[in-house]
Scaffold this active site. Sequence first.
Site, short mmCIF file in Angstrom:
data_model
loop_
_atom_site.label_atom_id
_atom_site.label_comp_id
_atom_site.label_asym_id
_atom_site.label_seq_id
_atom_site.Cartn_x
_atom_site.Cartn_y
_atom_site.Cartn_z
N ARG A 60 1.01 -1.39 -0.09
CA ARG A 60 -0.08 -0.19 0.02
C ARG A 60 0.90 1.20 -0.07
O ARG A 60 1.72 1.31 0.59
CB ARG A 60 -1.03 0.04 1.35
CG ARG A 60 -2.10 -0.95 0.92
CD ARG A 60 -3.15 -0.34 -0.04
NE ARG A 60 -4.31 -1.27 -0.22
CZ ARG A 60 -4.52 -2.20 -0.81
NH1 ARG A 60 -3.72 -2.69 -1.69
NH2 ARG A 60 -5.70 -2.78 -0.92
N GLU A 84 -5.05 7.03 -4.98
CA GLU A 84 -4.97 6.60 -6.45
C GLU A 84 -6.16 6.79 -7.34
O GLU A 84 -7.28 6.94 -6.57
CB GLU A 84 -4.73 4.90 -6.29
CG GLU A 84 -3.54 4.46 -5.39
CD GLU A 84 -3.45 2.85 -5.45
OE1 GLU A 84 -4.58 2.48 -5.88
OE2 GLU A 84 -2.50 2.44 -5.28
N HIS A 103 -0.71 0.18 -9.99
CA HIS A 103 -1.37 -0.60 -9.45
C HIS A 103 -1.82 -2.01 -9.99
O HIS A 103 -3.17 -2.27 -9.82
CB HIS A 103 -2.56 -0.30 -8.29
CG HIS A 103 -2.77 -0.88 -7.12
ND1 HIS A 103 -3.43 -0.26 -6.09
CD2 HIS A 103 -2.46 -1.93 -6.69
CE1 HIS A 103 -3.51 -1.16 -5.03
NE2 HIS A 103 -3.00 -2.45 -5.53
#
Length: 328
Positions: free
Chosen positions: A237, A266, A285
Amino acid sequence: MDKFKVLVSSFSFGKISNEPENLLKRNKCELVYDRGPFSDDELARIIGDYFAIIAGEDEIGLQTLRKANKLRIIAKHGIGLDKINIPEATKRRIVVTRALGANEETVADYTFALILGIARGLVPASISLGKGLWEGPKYTGIEIYEKVLGIVGLGSIGKKVAKRARGFGMEVLYYDVVRSEHFERKWSVKFVDLQTLVQLSDFVTVHVPLIPSTENLIGYNQLQKMKRTAYLINTARGSIVNEDDLYRALEKGLLAGAAIDTYSKEPPEKNFPLFTLPNVLATPHIGGYTVEASMRTGMIVAEEIIRVAKGDSPQFSVNWEEIQAKGN
């Protein structure tokens, strides 16, 4: 019989295979697609009539849960739960589940894709060749054989990364709040404290969940102790690594580079400082995205919703036992 109304806010659910969707439909579920990610305020305005939500990176907080009068399950299409207010969901007897184990192999593979990619300069070399240049020696990299890999967090994914590292002939150190002595002996890995790990490792890879105690776990204090030839890898993370500190350390040359797949926000802003550095390999991601992992994740999500709809115990809930202990 009325159908169970399911909100699909995850942008990736059902994209690879329709088998999870069909399983839900066969079990009296009506799927409504409204792809997120949503803020808490946005989700609060639409959540009212749903029995379940298949959540992606949505913020499911107090505003949403106060409006979720019919919601019985939040099924995370993934494993990270840091954007879900679990205590409030538990208070309201809303089950929270995640697709535990679905992408472990995928993320472990991707960790090594990033390690190899940044160690050998694969991305800039490919871009250079695409421009018609032939600059092989410019992209001379380093071997990972016999290098030291420091794993921050030896959970399920961390263990799989360690196994791969041993296959590459790397020495493996790890730090965790809980020791895994049997795993240490079996796979010849060594437990050290965090400061020792960052000082001795050629590659530091992060595999802890984002909880209050791990936010900014890797900051300037740790980064300045790394070898100047070392690399940082983050597929966990974004907020576990202090991004401002990482930028400052990279700009000063305190470490050789970083490969990052996750971010504190994000998507990041378009002028995100880390994207401007030549020694950063950044991806959007995607560490958990393979055909196999997406299929497993989708099926786990569908099966969990069906279990709750039937009144059965979910398999991968983080609050089911607490809800049951509190009774009606």
